[in-house]
Design an enzyme around this catalytic site. Structure first.
Site, PDB file in Angstrom:
ATOM      1  N   THR A 180      23.934  46.104 -39.898  1.00 30.41           N
ATOM      2  CA  THR A 180      23.297  47.419 -40.009  1.00 30.41           C
ATOM      3  C   THR A 180      24.017  48.354 -39.042  1.00 30.41           C
ATOM      4  O   THR A 180      24.577  47.900 -38.049  1.00 30.41           O
ATOM      5  CB  THR A 180      21.810  47.373 -39.628  1.00 30.41           C
ATOM      6  OG1 THR A 180      21.727  46.936 -38.269  1.00 30.41           O
ATOM      7  CG2 THR A 180      21.041  46.427 -40.513  1.00 30.41           C
ATOM      8  N   GLU A 184      18.817  44.847 -44.854  1.00 30.61           N
ATOM      9  CA  GLU A 184      18.059  43.616 -44.643  1.00 30.61           C
ATOM     10  C   GLU A 184      17.392  43.124 -45.930  1.00 30.61           C
ATOM     11  O   GLU A 184      16.825  42.047 -45.966  1.00 30.61           O
ATOM     12  CB  GLU A 184      16.983  43.849 -43.569  1.00 30.61           C
ATOM     13  CG  GLU A 184      17.529  44.062 -42.164  1.00 30.61           C
ATOM     14  CD  GLU A 184      17.870  45.517 -41.840  1.00 30.61           C
ATOM     15  OE1 GLU A 184      18.120  46.300 -42.786  1.00 30.61           O
ATOM     16  OE2 GLU A 184      17.896  45.862 -40.643  1.00 30.61           O
ATOM     17  N   LYS A 198       5.398  63.806 -33.910  1.00 37.31           N
ATOM     18  CA  LYS A 198       4.013  63.627 -33.481  1.00 37.31           C
ATOM     19  C   LYS A 198       3.464  64.943 -32.940  1.00 37.31           C
ATOM     20  O   LYS A 198       3.835  65.398 -31.880  1.00 37.31           O
ATOM     21  CB  LYS A 198       3.919  62.520 -32.432  1.00 37.31           C
ATOM     22  CG  LYS A 198       4.306  61.189 -33.041  1.00 37.31           C
ATOM     23  CD  LYS A 198       4.354  60.049 -32.055  1.00 37.31           C
ATOM     24  CE  LYS A 198       4.996  58.839 -32.719  1.00 37.31           C
ATOM     25  NZ  LYS A 198       6.455  58.775 -32.622  1.00 37.31           N
ATOM     26  N   TRP A 245       0.677  62.611 -37.248  1.00 35.95           N
ATOM     27  CA  TRP A 245       2.067  62.457 -37.670  1.00 35.95           C
ATOM     28  C   TRP A 245       2.440  63.475 -38.743  1.00 35.95           C
ATOM     29  O   TRP A 245       1.687  63.711 -39.673  1.00 35.95           O
ATOM     30  CB  TRP A 245       2.296  61.061 -38.260  1.00 35.95           C
ATOM     31  CG  TRP A 245       2.368  59.975 -37.232  1.00 35.95           C
ATOM     32  CD1 TRP A 245       2.228  60.115 -35.883  1.00 35.95           C
ATOM     33  CD2 TRP A 245       2.579  58.588 -37.477  1.00 35.95           C
ATOM     34  NE1 TRP A 245       2.350  58.896 -35.268  1.00 35.95           N
ATOM     35  CE2 TRP A 245       2.562  57.938 -36.222  1.00 35.95           C
ATOM     36  CE3 TRP A 245       2.786  57.816 -38.626  1.00 35.95           C
ATOM     37  CZ2 TRP A 245       2.745  56.564 -36.091  1.00 35.95           C
ATOM     38  CZ3 TRP A 245       2.970  56.453 -38.491  1.00 35.95           C
ATOM     39  CH2 TRP A 245       2.951  55.827 -37.242  1.00 35.95           C
TER      40      TRP A 245
HETATM   41  P1  ADP Z   1      21.615  51.530 -42.109  1.00 33.75           P
HETATM   42  O1  ADP Z   1      22.721  50.594 -41.903  1.00 33.75           O
HETATM   43  O2  ADP Z   1      21.939  52.982 -42.019  1.00 33.75           O
HETATM   44  O3  ADP Z   1      20.331  51.152 -41.453  1.00 33.75           O
HETATM   45  P2  ADP Z   1      20.475  50.911 -44.651  1.00 33.75           P
HETATM   46  O4  ADP Z   1      21.130  51.231 -45.917  1.00 33.75           O
HETATM   47  O5  ADP Z   1      20.057  49.550 -44.391  1.00 33.75           O
HETATM   48  O6  ADP Z   1      21.470  51.402 -43.636  1.00 33.75           O
HETATM   49  O7  ADP Z   1      19.286  51.920 -44.419  1.00 33.75           O
HETATM   50  C1  ADP Z   1      18.028  51.648 -44.899  1.00 33.75           C
HETATM   51  C2  ADP Z   1      17.150  52.820 -44.641  1.00 33.75           C
HETATM   52  O8  ADP Z   1      17.592  53.963 -45.362  1.00 33.75           O
HETATM   53  C3  ADP Z   1      15.740  52.603 -45.111  1.00 33.75           C
HETATM   54  O9  ADP Z   1      14.993  51.866 -44.191  1.00 33.75           O
HETATM   55  C4  ADP Z   1      15.254  54.043 -45.258  1.00 33.75           C
HETATM   56  O10 ADP Z   1      14.864  54.592 -44.031  1.00 33.75           O
HETATM   57  C5  ADP Z   1      16.483  54.767 -45.723  1.00 33.75           C
HETATM   58  N1  ADP Z   1      16.438  54.913 -47.179  1.00 33.75           N
HETATM   59  C6  ADP Z   1      17.045  54.185 -48.120  1.00 33.75           C
HETATM   60  N2  ADP Z   1      16.771  54.647 -49.359  1.00 33.75           N
HETATM   61  C7  ADP Z   1      15.938  55.697 -49.203  1.00 33.75           C
HETATM   62  C8  ADP Z   1      15.271  56.600 -50.108  1.00 33.75           C
HETATM   63  N3  ADP Z   1      15.409  56.528 -51.421  1.00 33.75           N
HETATM   64  N4  ADP Z   1      14.486  57.543 -49.553  1.00 33.75           N
HETATM   65  C9  ADP Z   1      14.319  57.646 -48.225  1.00 33.75           C
HETATM   66  N5  ADP Z   1      14.923  56.843 -47.341  1.00 33.75           N
HETATM   67  C10 ADP Z   1      15.724  55.874 -47.812  1.00 33.75           C
END
Ligand code: ADP
Length: 540
Positions: free
Chosen positions: A185, A330, A437, A442
Site C-alpha cells: 500500500t 488489501e 470534526k 463528523w
Molecule cells: P492506497 O495504496 O492508496 O491505499 P488503495 O487502492 O488500496 O490504495 O486505496 C484504497 C482506498 O481508496 C479505499 O480505502 C478508499 O478510501 C479509496 N477508494 C477506492 N475506491 C473508492 C471509491 N469508489 N470511492 C471513494 N473512495 C475510494
C-alpha cells in the site's frame, strides 16, 4: 462427512493454459514502451510465459522467491505475471511513482531477488540499486536493439532471455494457498505494508470479477485496463479476462486522453477501467476533439469517488454505462460495485445509487461499527468505520502480526467511514483520517467535493478540515477552476446551499492550479493540510 470431489488446487497457470486451449486466437494488443503497437494471441502469450518460466528456473528462482516488476501495462508484464506465479514464485509489483526511499524499503522488505524493468524506468532502479540488499539481477523488458545504457550490474535482456529457452514446460502443481503476488500500500504515513495474495484468493477473485454485475467480462468483450498492473494487479483484470478469453488491450506508458482514445477506437474496446483522473483526461479530449469511442459500452471507475458530473457525462452525453466501484489493495481489490437494481426505474433514484460505492460483490461481507466496535444500523444514515471480511481479503500484512490488520472478531478495518443503506448500498463519506470534526460531529468531505465538482466552472475539488476556535475544525473548499473562470466562495455557496446540510457548507474557498496526487492517483490530503492547515477562515 466430506464430499467426493477432486481436490484440485486453484492455480493461476491454469488460466493461461485454458485461454490457450479454448480462446487461443483471441488477441492481446499492447502499445509498447518502445512506441509500436504489438499484437499477438493468448496462445503466443502462453508459449512465451512457458519460455520465461524456464528462464527463471535457470536463474535459480525458486518456490516462494520474490521477483519484482517495475513496468507499465504491456504483454511482457502480463507474461511475467504468469511465468513467475506459474513456478510458485511471487510477483512483487513496484509503483514507479514511489519515492526512492520507499522503493528501497519495500524491495528490501520483500527481499526481491530479481527485478523486471521497462526501458524508461531503468533510472529509478539505478537510483536505488546500491541500497538493495537481496537483488541478484535486473531484466530489462525489451529487445537487444532497444537496450539502454545502464550502470546496473547483472543486466539481462528480456527478449534474449525468452529466445534462449524452450517452451517445453508443464506448469507445476503446489498448494493453492501458495503466495502468488505482492503489492504494498502506498502508506501516506509510516512504512508501506505488503498485501500478499495467494493463488486461491486470486482465482476466486477472478471468478467473481468476471460476473455480469461486476466487471462483465466474457470472450466477446474487449477490455482495456488503464488501471496499472503495478497497483493491485490492475484490479485483477489480467486474470479475469484470461479466464474468459476476452481480448485485452494494454496501454503501455501513454495514459493521456488522446492516446487512450486512439486505442479505444482502433481496437473496438468495449470496457475500460481506471481511476477518475484518467477519465477526466479522456473526457476533456473528447470535448475538445468533438469525438468519442463508439464501441465503448462501459467504464469501470474506482480508486477514489467518481463525481456525479462524470457519471452523467459518460451516460447522458455518450451512452456509456459507468460502473462505480470501490476496493482497496488489501482486498485484491474488489469490494463493491454500484449498479442500480432492476426495480429502480426512477432516474433520480438510479443516480443517487450510482454515486454511492455500491453493493458488495459476493464473497465480500461488510459492516459499519462505532468506535467501541458495536455494529451500526444499515439505514443509510448512521455512519461508522467500515469493516470487511472474505476469501480475498488479507489475513495479515506481509511479515507483520495479524493484530495489525484484524480486530479480535476477525474483521479487517478498511480505514474508510461509510453508511450502508437498506438496499445494501455502501457509501463512503471519508477516509477516517480525512473526516472533518466540527463541534463533535463528523462532516464527510466526499459529498461536498462531489457537489462542488458538478459546478460548471470547477474542474476538480477537495475539502479538508482546518482548525476553528469554536468548532474545532471547519471545511475548507479547494478548487481547480475550469475553462479560465474563477468562481468565488459566494458563488460556490449559492450553488451548494440548497443541496447540502447547512452546517456542512464550507467556510471558505481557495483556488489552486492542480491538486497534489499520490502514487496511485489519489488526491494527497496530507499535502493539502500542510499547505492550507494554517489558513484563516473568515468565520474564525
Ligand atoms: P492506497 O495504496 O492508496 O491505499 P488503495 O487502492 O488500496 O490504495 O486505496 C484504497 C482506498 O481508496 C479505499 O480505502 C478508499 O478510501 C479509496 N477508494 C477506492 N475506491 C473508492 C471509491 N469508489 N470511492 C471513494 N473512495 C475510494
Amino acid at each position: 462427512m466430506l464430499g467426493n470431489i477432486m481436490d484440485q488446487p486453484l492455480l493461476i497457470s491454469s488460466l493461461l493454459r485454458h485461454a490457450d486451449r479454448t480462446s487461443g486466437d483471441r488477441e492481446i494488443v499492447t502499445r509498447t514502451v518502445e512506441g509500436t503497437i504489438h499484437r499477438y494471441t493468448y496462445r503466443d502469450a502462453h508459449m512465451r510465459a512457458r519460455r520465461l518460466a524456464n528462464a527463471l528456473q535457470a536463474l535459480d528462482v525458486k518456490l516462494g522467491d520474490r521477483v519484482a516488476t517495475m513496468a507499465w501495462n504491456t504483454h511482457r508484464h502480463f507474461e511475467v505475471y504468469y511465468a513467475v506465479s506459474g513456478i510458485g514464485a511471487v510477483t512483487h509489483t513496484l509503483n514507479p511513482r514511489l519515492h526512492g526511499s520507499q522503493l528501497t524499503y519495500i524491495m528490501n522488505h520483500a527481499e526481491d531477488a530479481y527485478v523486471f524493468v521497462d526501458i524508461n524506468l531503468v533510472a529509478l532502479i539505478e537510483a536505488v540499486a546500491d541500497d538493495l540488499e537481496h537483488l541478484k539481477g535486473v531484466v530489462v523488458m525489451t529487445d537487444r536493439a532497444h537496450m539502454p545504457e545502464t550502470s546496473l550490474a547483472n543486466v539481462l535482456c528480456y527478449e534474449e532471455l525468452i529466445e534462449s529457452h524452450s517452451d517445453d514446460l508443464e506448469w507445476r502443481s503446489f498448494d493453492e494457498n501458495t503466495a502468488s503476488s505482492l503489492c504494498y500500500t502506498s502508506g501516506t504515513t509510516g512504512n508501506p505494508k505488503g498485501a500478499l495474495f495467494s493463488h486461491r484468493s486470486t482465482m476466486i477473485h477472478a471468478y467473481a470479477s468476471a460476473l455480469p454485475d461486476v466487471l462483465h467480462m466474457g470472450e466477446s468483450e474487449v477490455i482495456l485496463p488503464v488501471v496499472p498492473m503495478f497497483h493491485v494487479n490492475a484490479w485483477g483484470i489480467p486474470y479475469g479476462a484470461t479466464m474468459v478469453g476476452a481480448k485485452l488491450v494494454f496501454p503501455g506508458p501513454r495514459l493521456d486522453g488522446a492516446s487512450i482514445h486512439e486505442l479505444l477506437v482502433d481496437e473496438d474496446v468495449t470496457c475500460a477501467a481506471g481511476v477518475p483522473t484518467i477519465w477526466l483526461m479522456l473526457l476533456a479530449h473528447w470535448r475538445e476533439a468533438e469525438t468519442q469511442a463508439p464501441a465503448l459500452k462501459r467504464t469501470v471507475i474506482g480508486g477514489s469517488a467518481c463525481p456525479e458530473s462524470m457519471i452523467r457525462e459518460f451516460q447522458e452525453d455518450y451512452g456509456i454505462e459507468v460502473r462505480h466501484a470501490w476496493g482497496m489493495t488489501e482486498m485484491s481489490p474488489l469490494g463493491t460495485v454500484s449498479i442500480p437494481k432492476p426495480s429502480m426505474t426512477d432516474d433520480t433514484e438510479r443516480m443517487r445509487k450510482q454515486i454511492k460505492q455500491g453493493r458488495p460483490v459476493f464473497g465480500v461481507e461488510m459492516r459499519i461499527v462505532d468506535d467501541t466496535g458495536a455494529e451500526l444500523p444499515r439505514d443509510g444514515v448512521a455512519f461508522g468505520n467500515l469493516e470487511v471480511r472474505g476469501p480475498w481479503i488479507i489475513d495479515n500484512y506481509f511479515k507483520l502480526d495479524r493484530s495489525e490488520s484484524q480486530n479480535a472478531a476477525g474483521w479487517f478495518a478498511t480505514g474508510d467511514v461509510a453508511t450502508i443503506d437498506a438496499d445494501g448500498y455502501m457509501e463512503i463519506t471519508d477516509r477516517s483520517k480525512d473526516v472533518i470534526k466540527s463541534g463533535g460531529e463528523w462532516i464527510g468531505s466526499i459529498e461536498i467535493e462531489n457537489l462542488a465538482m458538478s459546478h460548471p466552472e470547477v474542474a476538480q475539488a477537495a475539502v479538508i478540515g482546518v482548525p476553528h476556535p469554536k468548532w474545532d475544525e471547519r471545511p475548507l473548499l479547494i478548487i481547480v477552476p475550469a475553462g479560465g473562470k474563477s468562481p468565488t466562495h459566494d458563488d460556490m455557496i449559492a450553488f451548494m446551499e440548497n443541496k447540502l446540510t447547512k452546517w456542512w457548507l464550507p467556510d471558505d474557498t481557495v483556488h489552486i492550479d492542480e491538486l497534489p496526487l499520490g502514487a496511485t492517483g489519489k488526491v494527497l490530503k496530507t499535502k493539502l493540510r500542510e499547505q492550507f492547515g494554517d489558513h484563516t477562515l473568515p468565520t474564525a
